[in-house]
Scaffold this motif. Sequence first.
Motif, PDB file in Angstrom:
ATOM      1  N   LEU A  77       0.834  -1.207   0.000  1.00  0.00           N
ATOM      2  CA  LEU A  77       0.000   0.000   0.000  1.00  0.00           C
ATOM      3  C   LEU A  77       0.867   1.254   0.000  1.00  0.00           C
ATOM      4  CD1 LEU A  77      -2.847  -1.010   2.477  1.00  0.00           C
ATOM      5  CD2 LEU A  77      -2.995  -0.787   0.004  1.00  0.00           C
ATOM      6  N   LYS A  78       1.969   1.174   0.742  1.00  0.00           N
ATOM      7  CA  LYS A  78       2.902   2.311   0.782  1.00  0.00           C
ATOM      8  C   LYS A  78       3.460   2.579  -0.618  1.00  0.00           C
ATOM      9  CE  LYS A  78       6.960   1.585   2.764  1.00  0.00           C
ATOM     10  NZ  LYS A  78       8.081   1.520   3.715  1.00  0.00           N
ATOM     11  N   PHE A  79       3.824   1.510  -1.287  1.00  0.00           N
ATOM     12  CA  PHE A  79       4.383   1.631  -2.627  1.00  0.00           C
ATOM     13  C   PHE A  79       3.340   2.159  -3.618  1.00  0.00           C
ATOM     14  CE2 PHE A  79       5.395  -0.287  -6.772  1.00  0.00           C
ATOM     15  CZ  PHE A  79       6.562   0.390  -7.010  1.00  0.00           C
ATOM     16  N   GLU A  81       0.727   3.984  -2.973  1.00  0.00           N
ATOM     17  CA  GLU A  81       0.472   5.395  -2.681  1.00  0.00           C
ATOM     18  C   GLU A  81       1.574   6.278  -3.268  1.00  0.00           C
ATOM     19  OE1 GLU A  81      -1.679   8.556  -1.120  1.00  0.00           O
ATOM     20  OE2 GLU A  81      -2.225   6.463  -1.420  1.00  0.00           O
ATOM     21  N   LEU A  82       2.799   5.821  -3.135  1.00  0.00           N
ATOM     22  CA  LEU A  82       3.936   6.580  -3.669  1.00  0.00           C
ATOM     23  C   LEU A  82       3.844   6.701  -5.191  1.00  0.00           C
ATOM     24  CD1 LEU A  82       6.697   7.914  -3.025  1.00  0.00           C
ATOM     25  CD2 LEU A  82       7.733   5.714  -3.448  1.00  0.00           C
ATOM     26  N   MET A  83       3.526   5.594  -5.845  1.00  0.00           N
ATOM     27  CA  MET A  83       3.437   5.607  -7.318  1.00  0.00           C
ATOM     28  C   MET A  83       2.307   6.524  -7.779  1.00  0.00           C
ATOM     29  SD  MET A  83       5.804   3.867  -8.731  1.00  0.00           S
ATOM     30  CE  MET A  83       6.978   4.240  -7.484  1.00  0.00           C
ATOM     31  N   LYS A  84       1.228   6.572  -6.994  1.00  0.00           N
ATOM     32  CA  LYS A  84       0.103   7.459  -7.336  1.00  0.00           C
ATOM     33  C   LYS A  84       0.537   8.912  -7.345  1.00  0.00           C
ATOM     34  CE  LYS A  84      -4.356   6.988  -5.992  1.00  0.00           C
ATOM     35  NZ  LYS A  84      -5.439   6.667  -5.041  1.00  0.00           N
ATOM     36  N   MET A  85       1.428   9.257  -6.399  1.00  0.00           N
ATOM     37  CA  MET A  85       1.919  10.638  -6.335  1.00  0.00           C
ATOM     38  C   MET A  85       2.691  11.009  -7.593  1.00  0.00           C
ATOM     39  SD  MET A  85       3.194  11.163  -2.498  1.00  0.00           S
ATOM     40  CE  MET A  85       2.293  10.561  -1.116  1.00  0.00           C
ATOM     41  N   TYR A  86       3.301  10.009  -8.224  1.00  0.00           N
ATOM     42  CA  TYR A  86       4.052  10.248  -9.463  1.00  0.00           C
ATOM     43  C   TYR A  86       3.165  10.074 -10.706  1.00  0.00           C
ATOM     44  CZ  TYR A  86       8.321  10.513  -6.811  1.00  0.00           C
ATOM     45  OH  TYR A  86       9.294  10.923  -5.933  1.00  0.00           O
ATOM     46  N   GLY A  87       1.892   9.801 -10.466  1.00  0.00           N
ATOM     47  CA  GLY A  87       0.967   9.641 -11.578  1.00  0.00           C
ATOM     48  C   GLY A  87       1.116   8.307 -12.265  1.00  0.00           C
ATOM     49  N   ILE A  88       1.793   7.366 -11.577  1.00  0.00           N
ATOM     50  CA  ILE A  88       2.028   6.060 -12.176  1.00  0.00           C
ATOM     51  C   ILE A  88       1.031   5.061 -11.591  1.00  0.00           C
ATOM     52  CG2 ILE A  88       3.691   4.167 -12.446  1.00  0.00           C
ATOM     53  CD1 ILE A  88       5.913   6.363 -12.121  1.00  0.00           C
ATOM     54  N   GLU A  89       0.282   4.407 -12.478  1.00  0.00           N
ATOM     55  CA  GLU A  89      -0.701   3.429 -12.016  1.00  0.00           C
ATOM     56  C   GLU A  89       0.007   2.149 -11.624  1.00  0.00           C
ATOM     57  OE1 GLU A  89      -4.094   2.901 -14.644  1.00  0.00           O
ATOM     58  OE2 GLU A  89      -3.730   4.976 -15.247  1.00  0.00           O
ATOM     59  N   TRP A  90      -0.472   1.532 -10.575  1.00  0.00           N
ATOM     60  CA  TRP A  90       0.140   0.294 -10.128  1.00  0.00           C
ATOM     61  C   TRP A  90      -0.914  -0.705  -9.701  1.00  0.00           C
ATOM     62  CZ3 TRP A  90       4.698  -1.636 -10.907  1.00  0.00           C
ATOM     63  CH2 TRP A  90       5.073  -2.762 -10.181  1.00  0.00           C
TER      64      TRP A  90
ATOM     65  N   PHE B 112       1.116  13.746 -17.084  1.00  0.00           N
ATOM     66  CA  PHE B 112       0.878  13.958 -15.661  1.00  0.00           C
ATOM     67  C   PHE B 112      -0.244  14.977 -15.442  1.00  0.00           C
ATOM     68  CE2 PHE B 112       1.576  15.649 -11.434  1.00  0.00           C
ATOM     69  CZ  PHE B 112       1.806  14.493 -10.711  1.00  0.00           C
ATOM     70  N   TYR B 121      -5.391  12.494  -9.348  1.00  0.00           N
ATOM     71  CA  TYR B 121      -4.305  12.022  -8.496  1.00  0.00           C
ATOM     72  C   TYR B 121      -2.954  12.470  -9.035  1.00  0.00           C
ATOM     73  CZ  TYR B 121      -3.480   7.781 -11.362  1.00  0.00           C
ATOM     74  OH  TYR B 121      -3.196   6.899 -12.358  1.00  0.00           O
ATOM     75  N   SER B 123       0.949  14.179  -7.272  1.00  0.00           N
ATOM     76  CA  SER B 123       1.342  15.240  -6.347  1.00  0.00           C
ATOM     77  C   SER B 123       1.660  16.541  -7.087  1.00  0.00           C
ATOM     78  CB  SER B 123       2.578  14.752  -5.578  1.00  0.00           C
ATOM     79  OG  SER B 123       3.227  15.814  -4.974  1.00  0.00           O
TER      80      SER B 123
END
Lengths: 90, 180
Positions: A77-79, A81-90, B112, B121, B123
């Motif tokens: 979940l941590k990972f 969430e981090l990828m979401k911040m970069y706009g990367i779907e996981w 982005f 979504y 940042s």
Amino acid sequence: MRKNRFENRIIFEILQVINEDKCTGSTISRKVNVPYTKFKELEETLLRKDLIQAYYDDGHIYYRLTEKGKKLLNEYLKFKELMKMYGIEW
Amino acid sequence: MNDLEYLTIGSFIISLLPFIILPLKIKLGLLKYTILYIFLPIYFLLIYLYLYSHSDIYLSYAYLVETLFFFNIYRSYIMNELFLVALPLTFLINDFSLIISFYFVTFNLVEFTKKKINEKYGSNFILISTIFFWFSILISIFLVFEYITYFSLYSYLFFIVGSILFIIPAMNAVKFYEKK
């Protein structure tokens, strides 16, 4: 069934569903959107790796996460969430 | 050692922070996580070597690493390896490397922004960071084609600010994890 999903991702989805609710095998396979036979295959791996536990209640088999399973899910979940911040779907 | 070298060493240390602060314990995420951040410290190290030795070979490597950094994000968005075959060319021709980097960073910025608007979504730090990267590459291209200058302070400063903003979400993810 959604295509191109890695087995690892399906495993994490299974862990997430088990963590959120009290589920039987058929409920999990429906929620994760995998055939029941595939779920049974993955269930075997998860039990062997001590990530989930099966228990009987009201004549049904339910699943819950072990401590090891909870830790692994938290990492995932941590990972995610981090990828979401970069706009990367996981 | 001059101010620029100190700044480069500082940037190198800051770019290593994601590896110190957020060590992931799952193999699945670890590879993606490492690739996301690994190019920044290598880039700053190469720039430091360039500033220290004044050897153009380090600058060529730095351009290549910069392209790989943008390419990795591009690849994550589009899931396409098409440009991988073009990357060795960037080592031979630096101008080509800048143009490819510019393509990747522009694509990343557009992609982005689209995700930010449509899917809500992503940042804000990454958005601003990508804008800084975009300006950095744009300034580099302008200076190469106008004045044949392959290393410019302005472009480099933009890149440093972009890099710092780029690693901030890693710290935010730690906060999120602690809350959980």
